[in-house]
Design a protein around this motif. Structure first.
Motif, PDB file in Angstrom:
ATOM      1  N   GLU A  75      -5.001 106.540  56.033  1.00  0.00           N
ATOM      2  CA  GLU A  75      -6.322 106.497  56.991  1.00  0.00           C
ATOM      3  C   GLU A  75      -7.547 106.496  56.208  1.00  0.00           C
ATOM      4  O   GLU A  75      -8.771 105.068  57.027  1.00  0.00           O
ATOM      5  N   TYR A  76      -7.752 106.769  55.459  1.00  0.00           N
ATOM      6  CA  TYR A  76      -8.927 107.004  53.908  1.00  0.00           C
ATOM      7  C   TYR A  76      -9.066 106.002  53.692  1.00  0.00           C
ATOM      8  O   TYR A  76      -9.752 104.649  53.597  1.00  0.00           O
ATOM      9  N   ARG A  77      -7.726 104.622  53.191  1.00  0.00           N
ATOM     10  CA  ARG A  77      -7.724 103.912  52.470  1.00  0.00           C
ATOM     11  C   ARG A  77      -8.669 102.714  53.230  1.00  0.00           C
ATOM     12  O   ARG A  77      -9.008 101.786  53.022  1.00  0.00           O
ATOM     13  N   THR A  78      -7.264 102.800  54.662  1.00  0.00           N
ATOM     14  CA  THR A  78      -7.846 101.831  56.119  1.00  0.00           C
ATOM     15  C   THR A  78      -9.679 101.845  56.441  1.00  0.00           C
ATOM     16  O   THR A  78     -10.184 100.451  56.428  1.00  0.00           O
ATOM     17  N   ARG A  79      -9.830 102.892  56.316  1.00  0.00           N
ATOM     18  CA  ARG A  79     -10.979 102.287  57.209  1.00  0.00           C
ATOM     19  C   ARG A  79     -12.260 102.535  55.909  1.00  0.00           C
ATOM     20  O   ARG A  79     -13.435 102.060  56.124  1.00  0.00           O
ATOM     21  N   LYS A  80     -11.727 103.020  54.619  1.00  0.00           N
ATOM     22  CA  LYS A  80     -12.762 102.573  53.559  1.00  0.00           C
ATOM     23  C   LYS A  80     -12.104 101.087  53.467  1.00  0.00           C
ATOM     24  O   LYS A  80     -14.302 100.081  53.059  1.00  0.00           O
ATOM     25  N   GLU A  81     -11.487 100.488  53.582  1.00  0.00           N
ATOM     26  CA  GLU A  81     -11.646  98.766  53.161  1.00  0.00           C
ATOM     27  C   GLU A  81     -12.127  98.281  54.757  1.00  0.00           C
ATOM     28  O   GLU A  81     -12.602  97.140  54.095  1.00  0.00           O
ATOM     29  N   GLU A  82     -12.274  98.601  55.304  1.00  0.00           N
ATOM     30  CA  GLU A  82     -13.366  98.079  56.292  1.00  0.00           C
ATOM     31  C   GLU A  82     -14.875  97.895  56.746  1.00  0.00           C
ATOM     32  O   GLU A  82     -14.851  97.203  56.977  1.00  0.00           O
ATOM     33  N   LEU A  83     -14.792  99.233  55.713  1.00  0.00           N
ATOM     34  CA  LEU A  83     -16.034  99.763  56.105  1.00  0.00           C
ATOM     35  C   LEU A  83     -16.773  98.722  54.260  1.00  0.00           C
ATOM     36  O   LEU A  83     -17.755  98.164  55.346  1.00  0.00           O
TER      37      LEU A  83
END
Length: 84
Positions: A53-61
């Motif tokens: 979840e962290y990696r996915t959200r970080k990449e999106e942001l």
């Protein structure tokens, strides 16, 4: 006729330029995205987000931040304008 166009159309186009710039500034809020990145990192450190979840959200942001910085750069350089 050109004088009439200049008197009536140019102020309207200038107003549209200002409104367009303000809208882009609001839509692509660099500081807001940076704050979300910090918040996401904090949630990850607190264990409220999984690694995925962290990696996915970080990449999106980070992608959003890149676009927002490009838009703001274009606004500063006057490359984004309403054509009239």
């Amino acid at each position: 006729m050109i004088v009439v166009d200049d008197l009536f159309v140019r102020p309207f186009v200038s107003l549209l330029d200002v409104l367009h710039s303000l809208a882009l500034d609001e839509m692509y809020d660099v500081e807001g995205i940076q704050d979300e990145l910090k918040e996401t990192h904090l949630l990850y450190e607190l264990g409220e987000l999984s690694d995925e979840e962290y990696r996915t959200r970080k990449e999106e942001l980070e992608e959003q931040l890149e676009v927002a910085e490009e838009v703001h750069d274009r606004l500063r350089n006057g490359k984004v304008e309403v054509k009239g």
